[in-house]
Design a protein around this motif. Structure first.
Motif, PDB file in Angstrom:
ATOM      1  N   ALA A  35      99.265  18.912  12.282  1.00 23.26           N
ATOM      2  CA  ALA A  35      99.066  20.326  11.950  1.00 23.26           C
ATOM      3  C   ALA A  35      99.137  21.181  13.207  1.00 23.26           C
ATOM      4  N   VAL A  36      99.447  22.458  12.991  1.00 17.96           N
ATOM      5  CA  VAL A  36      99.524  23.426  14.087  1.00 17.96           C
ATOM      6  C   VAL A  36      98.649  24.626  13.744  1.00 17.96           C
ATOM      7  N   VAL A  37      97.872  25.083  14.715  1.00 16.43           N
ATOM      8  CA  VAL A  37      97.141  26.342  14.591  1.00 16.43           C
ATOM      9  C   VAL A  37      97.972  27.416  15.290  1.00 16.43           C
ATOM     10  N   LEU A  38      98.447  28.385  14.526  1.00 16.90           N
ATOM     11  CA  LEU A  38      99.242  29.471  15.096  1.00 16.90           C
ATOM     12  C   LEU A  38      98.304  30.600  15.526  1.00 16.90           C
ATOM     13  N   PHE A  94     100.210  38.578  16.473  1.00 13.55           N
ATOM     14  CA  PHE A  94      99.773  38.639  15.071  1.00 13.55           C
ATOM     15  C   PHE A  94     100.919  38.871  14.095  1.00 13.55           C
ATOM     16  N   HIS A  95     102.012  39.478  14.528  1.00 10.28           N
ATOM     17  CA  HIS A  95     103.117  39.797  13.613  1.00 10.28           C
ATOM     18  C   HIS A  95     104.264  38.796  13.717  1.00 10.28           C
ATOM     19  N   GLU A  96     104.071  37.684  14.437  1.00 11.85           N
ATOM     20  CA  GLU A  96     105.158  36.732  14.663  1.00 11.85           C
ATOM     21  C   GLU A  96     104.842  35.338  14.138  1.00 11.85           C
ATOM     22  N   HIS A  97     103.984  35.233  13.148  1.00 17.44           N
ATOM     23  CA  HIS A  97     103.576  33.912  12.670  1.00 17.44           C
ATOM     24  C   HIS A  97     104.607  33.263  11.757  1.00 17.44           C
ATOM     25  N   GLU A 133      96.290  31.902  12.206  1.00 15.96           N
ATOM     26  CA  GLU A 133      95.034  32.491  12.666  1.00 15.96           C
ATOM     27  C   GLU A 133      94.898  33.955  12.265  1.00 15.96           C
ATOM     28  N   CYS A 134      96.010  34.626  11.970  1.00 17.49           N
ATOM     29  CA  CYS A 134      95.945  36.049  11.642  1.00 17.49           C
ATOM     30  C   CYS A 134      96.837  36.309  10.433  1.00 17.49           C
ATOM     31  N   ILE A 135      97.498  37.452  10.373  1.00 21.36           N
ATOM     32  CA  ILE A 135      98.327  37.728   9.199  1.00 21.36           C
ATOM     33  C   ILE A 135      99.553  36.815   9.201  1.00 21.36           C
ATOM     34  N   SER A 136     100.119  36.608   8.014  1.00 19.85           N
ATOM     35  CA  SER A 136     101.183  35.620   7.879  1.00 19.85           C
ATOM     36  C   SER A 136     102.561  36.161   8.208  1.00 19.85           C
ATOM     37  N   ASN A 137     102.768  37.470   8.072  1.00 21.56           N
ATOM     38  CA  ASN A 137     104.116  38.018   8.256  1.00 21.56           C
ATOM     39  C   ASN A 137     104.046  39.479   8.669  1.00 21.56           C
ATOM     40  N   GLY A 138     105.068  39.913   9.390  1.00 19.74           N
ATOM     41  CA  GLY A 138     105.119  41.297   9.849  1.00 19.74           C
ATOM     42  C   GLY A 138     105.844  42.219   8.892  1.00 19.74           C
ATOM     43  N   THR A 139     106.715  41.665   8.047  1.00 19.30           N
ATOM     44  CA  THR A 139     107.464  42.456   7.067  1.00 19.30           C
ATOM     45  C   THR A 139     107.430  41.754   5.718  1.00 19.30           C
ATOM     46  N   MET A 140     107.771  42.485   4.658  1.00 21.75           N
ATOM     47  CA  MET A 140     107.836  41.880   3.327  1.00 21.75           C
ATOM     48  C   MET A 140     108.913  40.805   3.274  1.00 21.75           C
ATOM     49  N   ALA A 141     110.043  41.054   3.943  1.00 22.57           N
ATOM     50  CA  ALA A 141     111.128  40.071   3.956  1.00 22.57           C
ATOM     51  C   ALA A 141     110.670  38.764   4.586  1.00 22.57           C
ATOM     52  N   GLU A 142     109.899  38.847   5.663  1.00 24.97           N
ATOM     53  CA  GLU A 142     109.367  37.634   6.292  1.00 24.97           C
ATOM     54  C   GLU A 142     108.415  36.908   5.353  1.00 24.97           C
ATOM     55  N   GLY A 143     107.642  37.671   4.572  1.00 27.69           N
ATOM     56  CA  GLY A 143     106.740  37.053   3.611  1.00 27.69           C
ATOM     57  C   GLY A 143     107.488  36.251   2.558  1.00 27.69           C
ATOM     58  N   LYS A 169     110.144  25.001  -0.330  1.00 31.43           N
ATOM     59  CA  LYS A 169     111.269  24.107  -0.072  1.00 31.43           C
ATOM     60  C   LYS A 169     110.820  22.786   0.525  1.00 31.43           C
ATOM     61  N   TYR A 170     109.715  22.800   1.267  1.00 33.49           N
ATOM     62  CA  TYR A 170     109.228  21.593   1.929  1.00 33.49           C
ATOM     63  C   TYR A 170     107.852  21.232   1.365  1.00 33.49           C
ATOM     64  N   PRO A 171     107.815  20.558   0.204  1.00 32.39           N
ATOM     65  CA  PRO A 171     106.532  20.228  -0.430  1.00 32.39           C
ATOM     66  C   PRO A 171     105.726  19.240   0.417  1.00 32.39           C
ATOM     67  N   GLY A 172     104.438  19.281   0.211  1.00 30.30           N
ATOM     68  CA  GLY A 172     103.559  18.370   0.945  1.00 30.30           C
ATOM     69  C   GLY A 172     102.857  19.030   2.103  1.00 30.30           C
ATOM     70  N   CYS A 173     103.313  20.217   2.498  1.00 30.17           N
ATOM     71  CA  CYS A 173     102.663  20.934   3.594  1.00 30.17           C
ATOM     72  C   CYS A 173     101.492  21.766   3.066  1.00 30.17           C
ATOM     73  N   ILE A 174     100.478  21.896   3.890  1.00 30.12           N
ATOM     74  CA  ILE A 174      99.350  22.774   3.597  1.00 30.12           C
ATOM     75  C   ILE A 174      99.491  24.007   4.473  1.00 30.12           C
ATOM     76  N   TYR A 175      99.339  25.178   3.862  1.00 32.04           N
ATOM     77  CA  TYR A 175      99.348  26.426   4.635  1.00 32.04           C
ATOM     78  C   TYR A 175      98.030  27.142   4.397  1.00 32.04           C
ATOM     79  N   MET A 176      97.341  27.493   5.466  1.00 28.54           N
ATOM     80  CA  MET A 176      96.078  28.217   5.344  1.00 28.54           C
ATOM     81  C   MET A 176      96.161  29.503   6.135  1.00 28.54           C
ATOM     82  N   LEU A 177      95.861  30.605   5.465  1.00 27.41           N
ATOM     83  CA  LEU A 177      95.809  31.910   6.113  1.00 27.41           C
ATOM     84  C   LEU A 177      94.353  32.201   6.465  1.00 27.41           C
ATOM     85  N   ALA A 178      94.065  32.252   7.740  1.00 28.22           N
ATOM     86  CA  ALA A 178      92.669  32.308   8.194  1.00 28.22           C
ATOM     87  C   ALA A 178      92.208  33.737   8.429  1.00 28.22           C
ATOM     88  N   GLU A 179      92.139  34.523   7.374  1.00 27.56           N
ATOM     89  CA  GLU A 179      91.493  35.826   7.510  1.00 27.56           C
ATOM     90  C   GLU A 179      89.995  35.552   7.513  1.00 27.56           C
TER      91      GLU A 179
END
Length: 206
Positions: A36-39, A43-46, A63-73, A82-92
């Motif tokens: 795992a990686v802690v990003l 804040f706008h480049e995750h 560690e902060c917001i997930s995306n800087g634009t809607m397109a990035e989201g 696309k890559y199942p099996g990964c866990i993503y946690m948004l740490a607000e």
């Protein structure tokens, strides 16, 4: 650990005991064998870094917001699917501060009735003439904080209200107060905003 800023990399390594792999380049870092990686980058480049991790089946804690634009989201969600099996946690994580947890406890207790109006503030006062602090916190001229409109970084004011009430904004009105820092100061803001006011109408009618 990975950081392009050598002084910060050395400080982090020392704090972690020194015996840790260190990288200044993310391309080399991502080749390291890890689960795992802690990003904790800007804040706008995750999103692009999270996607790189998904491609290698590495879990991501953002560690902060997930995306800087809607397109990035959208791109982030598609990569996650696309890559199942990964866990993503948004740490607000700001709502987990003890006073915010207490606010949630009081609201859920029902003694306040239905919440119709709530207000949150986040002030981050810094003396613009405190050059030593500015050089540690905003360590080069083109740092993202020098370009950030005040309406962009709302997590510390909005998140506790959402956490306590369970409400989600549906309509948003926002404006900024123009108050640029004048003079030759090390953390001069290119955005020119002194503060911002944001009003939300939420899905529970508040």
């Amino acid at each position: 650990i990975c950081d392009f800023h050598p002084d910060r990399l050395a400080a982090a390594a020392a704090r972690l005991g020194g015996d840790i792999a260190q990288y200044e380049d993310f391309d080399a870092f991502i080749e390291h064998d890890m689960d795992a990686v802690v990003l904790a980058n800007y804040f706008h480049e995750h999103a692009p870094y999270a996607i790189r991790c998904f491609e290698r089946s590495i879990h991501v804690f953002s560690e902060c917001i997930s995306n800087g634009t809607m397109a990035e989201g959208v791109e982030l969600v598609r990569a996650f699917e696309k890559y199942p099996g990964c866990i993503y946690m948004l740490a607000e994580n700001y709502p987990q501060m003890i006073f915010n947890r207490e606010m949630k406890r009081v609201v859920e207790g029902g003694t306040l009735g239905k919440i119709l109006y709530a207000e949150g503030e986040y002030n981050h006062p810094v003396n613009p003439k405190d050059a030593p602090f500015a050089k540690t916190y905003i360590y080069f001229e083109k740092h993202w904080r020098n370009f950030l409109p005040r309406t962009y970084y709302v997590t510390h004011s909005l998140a506790p209200i959402m956490w306590a009430t369970g409400a989600t904004p549906k309509r948003v009105t926002a404006f900024s107060m123009f108050a640029p820092i004048e003079g030759d100061v090390s953390n001069g803001c290119y955005a020119g905003d002194g503060a911002s006011g944001i009003t939300t109408q939420n899905d529970d009618g508040s």
